[in-house]
Design a protein around this motif. Structure first.
Motif, short mmCIF file in Angstrom:
data_model
loop_
_atom_site.label_atom_id
_atom_site.label_comp_id
_atom_site.label_asym_id
_atom_site.label_seq_id
_atom_site.Cartn_x
_atom_site.Cartn_y
_atom_site.Cartn_z
N GLN A 33 -3.94 15.82 15.35
CA GLN A 33 -4.82 14.65 15.26
C GLN A 33 -5.68 14.71 13.99
N LYS A 34 -6.21 15.91 13.67
CA LYS A 34 -7.06 16.07 12.50
C LYS A 34 -6.29 15.87 11.20
N ILE A 35 -5.06 16.41 11.13
CA ILE A 35 -4.23 16.25 9.93
C ILE A 35 -3.92 14.77 9.69
N ILE A 36 -3.50 14.09 10.76
CA ILE A 36 -3.17 12.66 10.65
C ILE A 36 -4.40 11.87 10.23
N SER A 37 -5.56 12.22 10.77
CA SER A 37 -6.81 11.53 10.45
C SER A 37 -7.18 11.67 8.98
N VAL A 38 -7.03 12.90 8.44
CA VAL A 38 -7.34 13.15 7.03
C VAL A 38 -6.41 12.36 6.11
N LEU A 39 -5.11 12.38 6.43
CA LEU A 39 -4.13 11.64 5.62
C LEU A 39 -4.39 10.14 5.67
N ASN A 40 -4.71 9.64 6.86
CA ASN A 40 -5.00 8.21 6.99
C ASN A 40 -6.23 7.80 6.19
N THR A 41 -7.25 8.63 6.22
CA THR A 41 -8.48 8.32 5.48
C THR A 41 -8.20 8.18 4.00
N ALA A 42 -7.43 9.14 3.45
CA ALA A 42 -7.11 9.10 2.01
C ALA A 42 -6.24 7.89 1.68
N LEU A 43 -5.25 7.65 2.54
CA LEU A 43 -4.29 6.57 2.30
C LEU A 43 -4.95 5.20 2.37
N TRP A 44 -5.73 4.99 3.44
CA TRP A 44 -6.29 3.67 3.68
C TRP A 44 -7.60 3.42 2.94
N SER A 45 -8.33 4.45 2.61
CA SER A 45 -9.62 4.26 1.93
C SER A 45 -9.45 4.00 0.45
N TYR A 46 -8.36 4.46 -0.11
CA TYR A 46 -8.19 4.36 -1.57
C TYR A 46 -6.87 3.70 -1.97
N VAL A 47 -5.77 4.38 -1.69
CA VAL A 47 -4.48 3.98 -2.24
C VAL A 47 -4.01 2.60 -1.78
N LEU A 48 -3.87 2.44 -0.47
CA LEU A 48 -3.22 1.24 0.06
C LEU A 48 -4.05 -0.02 -0.09
N ILE A 49 -5.34 0.07 0.12
CA ILE A 49 -6.19 -1.11 -0.02
C ILE A 49 -6.10 -1.66 -1.44
N ALA A 50 -6.16 -0.75 -2.42
CA ALA A 50 -6.06 -1.17 -3.83
C ALA A 50 -4.71 -1.81 -4.12
N LEU A 51 -3.62 -1.18 -3.65
CA LEU A 51 -2.28 -1.71 -3.89
C LEU A 51 -2.09 -3.08 -3.26
N LEU A 52 -2.52 -3.22 -2.02
CA LEU A 52 -2.35 -4.48 -1.31
C LEU A 52 -3.07 -5.63 -2.00
N ILE A 53 -4.29 -5.39 -2.37
CA ILE A 53 -5.09 -6.46 -2.98
C ILE A 53 -4.61 -6.78 -4.40
N ILE A 54 -4.40 -5.74 -5.21
CA ILE A 54 -3.99 -5.96 -6.61
C ILE A 54 -2.62 -6.63 -6.69
N LEU A 55 -1.63 -6.07 -5.96
CA LEU A 55 -0.29 -6.65 -6.01
C LEU A 55 -0.23 -8.00 -5.30
N GLY A 56 -0.98 -8.13 -4.20
CA GLY A 56 -1.01 -9.41 -3.51
C GLY A 56 -1.53 -10.52 -4.41
N LEU A 57 -2.59 -10.22 -5.15
CA LEU A 57 -3.14 -11.19 -6.10
C LEU A 57 -2.16 -11.45 -7.25
N TYR A 58 -1.51 -10.40 -7.72
CA TYR A 58 -0.53 -10.54 -8.81
C TYR A 58 0.62 -11.46 -8.38
N PHE A 59 1.18 -11.21 -7.19
CA PHE A 59 2.27 -12.05 -6.70
C PHE A 59 1.81 -13.49 -6.49
N THR A 60 0.60 -13.64 -6.01
CA THR A 60 0.06 -14.98 -5.75
C THR A 60 -0.08 -15.77 -7.06
#
Length: 475
Positions: free
Chosen positions: A5-32
């Motif tokens: 549970q702790k390992i998954i939580s740490v990975l999720n925090t890094a993934l969702w707090s930085y990488v994915l949010i930036a990718l989704l918004i930047i690329l979503g706006l680019y495609f739009t």
């Protein structure tokens, strides 16, 4: 289990707090922007195409066709999209991120429409023929357009594990909780019933899956929206205050329950993506099955699916929960919060209604999710033994999900979804110019008063689009 549970939580925090949010918004706006706001400009055309696909689906009843209809493909993807994320996921987002999370769910849906168009159009362009009609998806365009079969195999493994196994355990988890809350039924018994029904459908292939989705999706969506509208009109004088609450908490003007603006953004985007799947690479697997005259037609129809899921159905849950005020009760979690919220507005039968809704929503998702795994297993290797093993694993995960602890199941779903989305977003960012060229061709034919028909020579240098032969266009 706690260590995992702790390992998954740490990975999720890094993934969702930085990488994915930036990718989704930047690329979503680019495609739009690059598509000239396709998800808004062609909004009316989406409804016209959906109606056209529905009428063809009805007229082809009883006749063999190359693939499934565009409407059936829309229903398969909507069956997968519209599930626990719309009922339990929205409640979780509000309870953990506050009312402001709803605003960020809307934002990610509006931006994500551009991503959805690109990935679904690409899936149509690079689909392949099989014994049932057509199949395709991100793995196929990674191999055919990027010439990276290894990346397609990696994506196939991820989507098979995440959608076919992990996400289906999430759906079963929510069904069992809902029935336990509403009827006091043992969760294992619920899991066994759901498993038996799942087995009956998934062993029938894509045509049976399409038929089931086509029957369930419209009924469940209309029924749920009708009840939500009743709650809204019953509390019509409080609706402006709810909008104010959402906006204030979205920007940190007023602290939300469970955190401020950061929690609202993270939970809104996380649960929003889990629900509408824009850019994740899941819906394109359904989009590829459709038999249409132009890839852009299905790209537009699938984009409408994002709006249907988040702007419409997720908003229904959000207003039911916020108008009730029960989201401040920290003892309630997931689907039980939604059940309590509706019951406070319509009476005791609200519990039963939500249990039935979640069964239809989540069961249709299990069926749609299963197909995503099947088509990707066929991409790796068309082998009946592999497919049989996969079906057995799906059945096992449905039973497991029915009795598992809720938090680790959701956390695993978040992790796999995030990794999948990153791989797919990188791929479609490199291939997006092909989807934009197809959109230009579609617009050009529409302006000429034609029913758009696509052929491989409509885009210069297009290769490996085996289902779109050179042919004479018709008006």
């Amino acid at each position: 289990m706690d260590f995992l549970q702790k390992i998954i939580s740490v990975l999720n925090t890094a993934l969702w707090s930085y990488v994915l949010i930036a990718l989704l918004i930047i690329l979503g706006l680019y495609f739009t922007i690059k598509s000239r706001f396709v998800q808004f400009k062609f909004f009316g055309e989406m409804f016209r195409l959906l109606g056209e696909g529905a009428s063809k689906s009805i007229s082809s009843e009883g006749r063999e066709q190359k693939g499934v209809s565009s409407f059936q493909a829309f229903c398969i993807s909507t069956a997968s999209r519209v599930g626990t994320g719309n009922l339990a996921g929205v409640a979780i987002a509000i309870s953990m991120g506050g009312p402001g999370a709803v605003f960020w769910m809307w934002v990610i849906a509006l931006i994500g429409g551009g991503s959805s168009f690109v990935e679904s159009t690409l899936a149509q362009i690079y689909k392949v023929k099989d014994e049932h009609g057509y199949r395709g998806g991100p793995a196929y365009y990674m191999e055919k357009a990027l010439n990276k079969r290894w990346l397609g195999v990696l994506f196939s493994v991820l989507i098979t594990i995440s959608f076919g196994l992990v996400f289906n355990s999430v759906q079963a988890n929510t069904i069992s909780f809902a029935f336990e809350e509403a009827f006091g039924v043992n969760r294992l018994i619920v899991g066994l019933v759901v498993t038996a029904l799942t087995a009956m459908i998934i062993f029938g292939g894509i045509k049976r899956i399409a038929k089931v989705a086509e029957m369930i999706v419209p009924v469940m969506a209309i029924g749920y929206i009708a009840v939500a509208l009743f709650v809204v009109f019953k509390n019509i004088t409080h609706v402006p205050a709810v909008f104010s609450l959402i906006i204030e908490n979205a920007f940190g003007i007023k602290e939300a329950v469970g955190g401020g603006v950061g929690a609202a953004i993270m939970m809104g985007i996380k649960r929003g993506l889990f629900s509408n799947e824009a850019g994740m690479g899941s819906a394109p697997n359904a989009a590829a099955t459709a038999d249409v005259t132009h890839p852009v037609k299905q790209g537009l129809i699938q984009t409408l699916g994002v709006f249907t899921d988040t702007i419409l159905i997720c908003s229904c849950t959000a207003f039911i929960v916020l108008l009730s005020g029960v989201y401040t009760n920290t003892k309630l979690e997931g689907i039980q919060l939604t059940q309590k919220a509706l019951s406070s507005q319509v009476g005791a039968w609200g519990n039963t209604f939500i249990a039935i809704c979640i069964f239809l929503f989540a069961f249709s998702s299990i069926v749609g999710n299963y197909y995503y795994g099947e088509t990707n297993i066929e991409f790796i290797k068309a082998n009946k033994l592999w497919l049989l093993a996969y079906r057995a694993a799906v059945i096992g995960m449905v039973i497991f999900g029915s009795v598992a602890k809720i938090q680790i199941v959701w956390d695993m779903a978040d992790l796999f979804m995030g990794i999948m989305a990153i791989i797919n977003l990188i791929a479609i960012s490199r291939l997006s110019k092909i989807a934009f060229a197809a959109l230009q061709d579609y617009s050009r034919q529409k302006k000429a008063g034609k029913n758009p028909v696509f052929s491989v020579d409509d885009i210069g240098g297009l290769e490996n689009a085996e289902c779109w032969e050179k042919k004479k266009k018709i008006a």
